[in-house]
Design an enzyme around this catalytic site. Structure first.
Site, mmCIF file in Angstrom:
data_model
loop_
_atom_site.group_PDB
_atom_site.id
_atom_site.type_symbol
_atom_site.label_atom_id
_atom_site.label_comp_id
_atom_site.label_asym_id
_atom_site.label_seq_id
_atom_site.Cartn_x
_atom_site.Cartn_y
_atom_site.Cartn_z
ATOM 1 N N ASP A 193 -9.214 -0.626 7.117
ATOM 2 C CA ASP A 193 -8.986 -2.007 6.717
ATOM 3 C C ASP A 193 -7.789 -2.596 7.460
ATOM 4 O O ASP A 193 -7.495 -3.787 7.344
ATOM 5 C CB ASP A 193 -8.839 -2.150 5.205
ATOM 6 C CG ASP A 193 -7.726 -1.301 4.619
ATOM 7 O OD1 ASP A 193 -6.996 -0.637 5.380
ATOM 8 O OD2 ASP A 193 -7.577 -1.294 3.375
ATOM 9 N N SER A 194 -7.138 -1.767 8.283
ATOM 10 C CA SER A 194 -6.118 -2.271 9.210
ATOM 11 C C SER A 194 -6.712 -3.249 10.212
ATOM 12 O O SER A 194 -5.979 -3.958 10.911
ATOM 13 C CB SER A 194 -5.451 -1.106 9.952
ATOM 14 O OG SER A 194 -6.423 -0.212 10.475
ATOM 15 N N ASP A 216 -13.016 2.529 5.398
ATOM 16 C CA ASP A 216 -12.227 2.118 4.240
ATOM 17 C C ASP A 216 -13.027 1.202 3.327
ATOM 18 O O ASP A 216 -13.648 0.234 3.797
ATOM 19 C CB ASP A 216 -10.976 1.350 4.694
ATOM 20 C CG ASP A 216 -9.797 2.259 4.971
ATOM 21 O OD1 ASP A 216 -9.738 3.368 4.405
ATOM 22 O OD2 ASP A 216 -8.913 1.847 5.755
ATOM 23 N N LYS A 249 -13.417 5.931 2.483
ATOM 24 C CA LYS A 249 -12.049 6.289 2.082
ATOM 25 C C LYS A 249 -11.547 5.286 1.054
ATOM 26 O O LYS A 249 -11.755 4.088 1.201
ATOM 27 C CB LYS A 249 -11.095 6.318 3.286
ATOM 28 C CG LYS A 249 -9.654 6.688 2.916
ATOM 29 C CD LYS A 249 -8.809 7.006 4.138
ATOM 30 C CE LYS A 249 -8.383 5.796 4.923
ATOM 31 N NZ LYS A 249 -7.464 4.885 4.166
ATOM 32 N N GLU A 282 -8.040 4.315 -1.506
ATOM 33 C CA GLU A 282 -6.615 4.497 -1.731
ATOM 34 C C GLU A 282 -6.330 4.696 -3.218
ATOM 35 O O GLU A 282 -6.782 3.894 -4.054
ATOM 36 C CB GLU A 282 -5.825 3.266 -1.254
ATOM 37 C CG GLU A 282 -5.849 3.067 0.248
ATOM 38 C CD GLU A 282 -5.013 1.871 0.688
ATOM 39 O OE1 GLU A 282 -5.070 1.542 1.885
ATOM 40 O OE2 GLU A 282 -4.303 1.281 -0.146
ATOM 41 N N GLU A 287 0.166 9.064 3.746
ATOM 42 C CA GLU A 287 0.846 8.075 4.574
ATOM 43 C C GLU A 287 2.308 7.924 4.174
ATOM 44 O O GLU A 287 2.627 7.676 3.011
ATOM 45 C CB GLU A 287 0.139 6.714 4.491
ATOM 46 C CG GLU A 287 0.787 5.653 5.366
ATOM 47 C CD GLU A 287 -0.042 4.398 5.527
ATOM 48 O OE1 GLU A 287 0.434 3.459 6.204
ATOM 49 O OE2 GLU A 287 -1.177 4.344 4.993
#
Length: 272
Positions: free
Chosen positions: A52-53, A91, A121, A123, A190
């Site tokens: 999602d970056s 993501d 993925k 978070e 991270e």
């Protein structure tokens, strides 16, 4: 100390677990489009993260929050069409899984069906346990993500190192063990202290992939545009720039502009 590499015709979630067991480090980079993914896969990367970056490096947003599920599927589809060997992880974007396990499953299914990706993925730890379990029960591989979780930036208020205090460190370790227990195939850590990342990697049997988490984990991930030096404003301690493309591309484009203006381009050999 180098370890002999096994040649994998296709990298799967099982391949990553095997790499951890044999001590082979896992290489992971982001990619968001066909052309870059083709290069990254051809260079031998083990895992591509359609992160999602993309919200930051592709769309210019300040955070990862604005990117939508439809946009993530678009990027993931572009990457999938390019790859021959590596594992592709996508993501789940902010808002597509946090509120309801059923919504989380619907989001994951859309990514898998519409993009052809191999895994997703998410978070977070115990707060999204039920969402992860629901996705796993549908047969979709899940990679976890602990430590600094950029989708929670407004909760933290800063991108500083996480889990420096004992209580947060203990919770992170507990969450990592929980993610392994319920069936995640790997975890990204991270921006946490290297000593804690080492402890986590030694406490679970699934691969731990670090970004700003030191060398004692099972693999590393960076944002492609950062490590190639296409971005230049972002300079965290953990980032190693392998190229300086911002300067090189600026120079090349400026030369092209000059050549067009002076009528040097196209020359006689560049016309029909």
């Amino acid at each position: 100390m180098s370890t002999a590499k096994k040649e994998y015709k296709r990298v799967t979630v099982k391949s990553l677990v095997d790499m951890k067991a044999t001590g082979e480090k896992i290489s992971m980079l982001t990619a968001y489009d066909y052309t870059m993914a083709k290069i990254v896969d051809g260079a031998g990367i083990d895992v591509i993260l359609v992160g999602d970056s993309a919200s930051n490096v592709m769309a210019g947003h300040e955070t990862t929050l604005p990117i939508t599920l439809d946009q993530m599927i678009y990027h993931a589809s572009s990457v999938i069409r390019a790859i021959d060997r590596c594992l592709v992880v996508v993501d789940l974007p902010f808002g597509s899984y946090q509120s309801d396990p059923k919504e989380a499953l619907r989001s994951a299914i859309r990514i898998m069906k519409e993009s052809g990706a191999h895994s997703v993925k998410l978070e977070g730890g115990k707060e999204i346990k039920e969402s992860i379990k629901r996705i796993l029960n549908a047969g979709i591989p899940v990679m976890g993500h602990l430590g600094l979780t950029p989708q929670s930036i407004y909760k933290f208020g800063t991108y500083t190192v996480r889990a420096k205090e004992e209580q947060e460190a203990e919770q992170l370790l507990e969450d990592a063990k929980m993610l392994e227990r319920i069936g995640c195939f790997a975890i990204v850590l991270e921006k946490i202290p290297a000593a804690l990342a080492k402890q986590v990697a030694e406490s679970v049997s699934i691969p731990i992939i670090g970004i700003g988490a030191g060398p004692h984990v099972d693999g590393q991930v960076l944002v492609l545009h950062d490590m190639l030096g296409m971005t230049h404003e972002f300079n965290p301690r953990f980032l190693r720039r392998y190229l300086h493309l911002y300067e090189e591309m600026t120079k090349a484009i400026s030369q092209y502009v000059d050549d067009v203006k002076t009528q040097d381009f196209p020359n006689e050999s560049e016309q029909y």
